[in-house]
Design a protein around this motif. Structure first.
Motif, PDB file in Angstrom:
ATOM      1  N   ILE A 175       0.817  -1.211   0.000  1.00 56.95           N
ATOM      2  CA  ILE A 175       0.000   0.000   0.000  1.00 56.95           C
ATOM      3  C   ILE A 175       0.858   1.271   0.000  1.00 56.95           C
ATOM      4  O   ILE A 175       0.667   2.148  -0.855  1.00 56.95           O
ATOM      5  CB  ILE A 175      -0.989  -0.004   1.178  1.00 56.95           C
ATOM      6  CG1 ILE A 175      -2.014  -1.132   0.985  1.00 56.95           C
ATOM      7  CG2 ILE A 175      -1.688   1.352   1.327  1.00 56.95           C
ATOM      8  CD1 ILE A 175      -2.910  -1.377   2.190  1.00 56.95           C
ATOM      9  N   PRO A 176       1.845   1.397   0.907  1.00 55.26           N
ATOM     10  CA  PRO A 176       2.658   2.633   0.895  1.00 55.26           C
ATOM     11  C   PRO A 176       3.419   2.808  -0.424  1.00 55.26           C
ATOM     12  O   PRO A 176       3.526   3.926  -0.936  1.00 55.26           O
ATOM     13  CB  PRO A 176       3.618   2.441   2.068  1.00 55.26           C
ATOM     14  CG  PRO A 176       2.951   1.448   2.953  1.00 55.26           C
ATOM     15  CD  PRO A 176       2.219   0.524   2.042  1.00 55.26           C
ATOM     16  N   TYR A 177       3.923   1.688  -0.954  1.00 51.10           N
ATOM     17  CA  TYR A 177       4.680   1.763  -2.207  1.00 51.10           C
ATOM     18  C   TYR A 177       3.777   2.228  -3.349  1.00 51.10           C
ATOM     19  O   TYR A 177       4.133   3.111  -4.130  1.00 51.10           O
ATOM     20  CB  TYR A 177       5.271   0.391  -2.518  1.00 51.10           C
ATOM     21  CG  TYR A 177       6.207   0.353  -3.703  1.00 51.10           C
ATOM     22  CD1 TYR A 177       7.585   0.430  -3.522  1.00 51.10           C
ATOM     23  CD2 TYR A 177       5.717   0.229  -5.011  1.00 51.10           C
ATOM     24  CE1 TYR A 177       8.449   0.394  -4.599  1.00 51.10           C
ATOM     25  CE2 TYR A 177       6.571   0.190  -6.097  1.00 51.10           C
ATOM     26  CZ  TYR A 177       7.942   0.271  -5.889  1.00 51.10           C
ATOM     27  OH  TYR A 177       8.792   0.228  -6.960  1.00 51.10           O
ATOM     28  N   ALA A 178       2.583   1.655  -3.438  1.00 53.05           N
ATOM     29  CA  ALA A 178       1.650   2.001  -4.506  1.00 53.05           C
ATOM     30  C   ALA A 178       1.197   3.451  -4.405  1.00 53.05           C
ATOM     31  O   ALA A 178       1.028   4.134  -5.426  1.00 53.05           O
ATOM     32  CB  ALA A 178       0.441   1.069  -4.465  1.00 53.05           C
ATOM     33  N   GLN A 179       0.987   3.915  -3.185  1.00 52.56           N
ATOM     34  CA  GLN A 179       0.531   5.289  -3.002  1.00 52.56           C
ATOM     35  C   GLN A 179       1.545   6.295  -3.531  1.00 52.56           C
ATOM     36  O   GLN A 179       1.172   7.377  -4.004  1.00 52.56           O
ATOM     37  CB  GLN A 179       0.247   5.557  -1.513  1.00 52.56           C
ATOM     38  CG  GLN A 179      -0.995   4.845  -1.008  1.00 52.56           C
ATOM     39  CD  GLN A 179      -1.148   4.919   0.495  1.00 52.56           C
ATOM     40  OE1 GLN A 179      -0.154   4.987   1.237  1.00 52.56           O
ATOM     41  NE2 GLN A 179      -2.391   4.917   0.974  1.00 52.56           N
ATOM     42  N   GLN A 180       2.814   5.938  -3.489  1.00 50.60           N
ATOM     43  CA  GLN A 180       3.854   6.798  -4.048  1.00 50.60           C
ATOM     44  C   GLN A 180       4.031   6.563  -5.548  1.00 50.60           C
ATOM     45  O   GLN A 180       4.129   7.510  -6.330  1.00 50.60           O
ATOM     46  CB  GLN A 180       5.183   6.551  -3.322  1.00 50.60           C
ATOM     47  CG  GLN A 180       5.195   6.979  -1.869  1.00 50.60           C
ATOM     48  CD  GLN A 180       4.924   8.473  -1.706  1.00 50.60           C
ATOM     49  OE1 GLN A 180       5.480   9.302  -2.420  1.00 50.60           O
ATOM     50  NE2 GLN A 180       4.064   8.824  -0.755  1.00 50.60           N
ATOM     51  N   ALA A 181       4.050   5.291  -5.939  1.00 53.47           N
ATOM     52  CA  ALA A 181       4.323   4.954  -7.336  1.00 53.47           C
ATOM     53  C   ALA A 181       3.274   5.512  -8.286  1.00 53.47           C
ATOM     54  O   ALA A 181       3.596   5.990  -9.375  1.00 53.47           O
ATOM     55  CB  ALA A 181       4.417   3.433  -7.491  1.00 53.47           C
TER      56      ALA A 181
END
Length: 307
Positions: free
Chosen positions: A113-119
């Motif tokens: 989730i954190p990675y996707a929110q940035q990507a």
């Protein structure tokens, strides 16, 4: 071959039935309004998940997407990072690139989730297909604006010109030595990118720098005149020595003609003498007989064939 609707329904049905998957977004050519639509477009899909590792440890869940012909696991293969495109971080991102027997292809990734929110913020071609918890930021309509041709400054323009004309000497000596693999590498990995860049700037000027020529210039044909397109095609050659000489000369003439046009429209200087000297050196080397031990003084060579 399963239809686009069938594939999207399958992708979304998988996400809805698996509580570990909290959101789905798509990017790539299928979200690009300017990409041509055809049967070879793959599905670039990202599942946003609570944890990536359970999906990696037990991969039987990907079987539901269809009968695989073959696939690639970039992070698992230990490929060079330059090839993979990003540093492997299994706890945050992992992918399965799958070609199915029915002709469809899915490039599927799971992201934390954190990675996707940035990507997702870094790619304006992303389109959210499902968001169970409102985790992802609101996204504007997909656009390929990030890939539009960028207007160069004078220094960048001159650097591309210099790179093309300077590296031509490597092509010349390689052709004289008949070192075909070396010449092909110089032509396609060094010279051609400069030519494609110059053509891109020409196209950008003609379209107010609001178009993309696609990866590796794959959309060049859309924008070039038939004459320029034919000239560009003539810069490709087989491994036959005579063809490679001819293709190199064609490349020089197309680059020079395009660079002059770009320079004029941008009011930038263009070193015409550098171009002519480099081209004459190429032609002089082409005329050199085998077995000679020295290159004649080029200032004494009579110019018979100019750019």
């Amino acid at each position: 071959m399963r239809s686009e609707k069938e594939m999207i329904d399958l992708i979304l049905d998988t996400a809805r039935k698996d509580e570990r998957i909290r959101a789905v977004y798509m990017n790539g050519s299928r979200t690009n309004p300017n990409a041509p639509k055809d049967l070879f477009q793959d599905y670039d899909i990202v599942y946003v998940v609570r944890e990536t590792l359970p999906f990696i440890k037990d991969t039987t869940w990907i079987d539901r997407f269809g009968e695989r012909l073959y696939m690639q696991l970039p992070e698992q293969n230990g490929l060079p990072l330059k090839f993979v495109g990003y540093e492997a971080d299994l706890a945050n991102c992992y992918g399965w690139l799958m070609q199915f027997t029915d002709g469809n292809r899915i490039d599927l990734h799971v992201q934390s989730i954190p990675y996707a929110q940035q990507a997702i913020r870094t790619d304006r071609l992303c389109k959210i297909l499902l968001d169970k918890d409102g985790l992802l930021p609101a996204m504007p309509a997909p656009t390929d604006a990030d890939f539009w041709v960028k207007k160069p400054d004078s220094a960048h323009f001159l650097a591309v010109c210099n790179e093309f004309w300077w590296c031509l000497n490597n092509v010349a000596k390689g052709l004289w030595r008949e070192e075909i693999p070396y010449v092909q590498e110089m032509l396609h990995a060094v010279e051609r990118p400069q030519l494609v860049q110059m053509l891109a700037w020409k196209i950008g000027l003609e379209h107010d720098f609001s178009v993309s020529i696609g990866k590796a210039g794959k959309y060049l044909r859309r924008f070039l005149t038939q004459a320029d397109w034919n000239a560009f095609l003539s810069t490709y050659a087989s491994g036959a020595l005579a063809e490679m000489w001819a293709a190199t000369v064609s490349m020089c003439r197309l680059f020079d003609r395009t660079a002059r046009e770009v320079a004029q429209k941008l009011h930038y200087p263009y070193d015409e003498q550098e171009a002519e000297n480099s081209f004459q050196y190429l032609l002089h080397v082409q005329r050199l007989p085998k077995g000679v031990s020295a290159i004649d003084d080029l200032q004494k060579i009579e110019i018979k064939n100019s750019l």
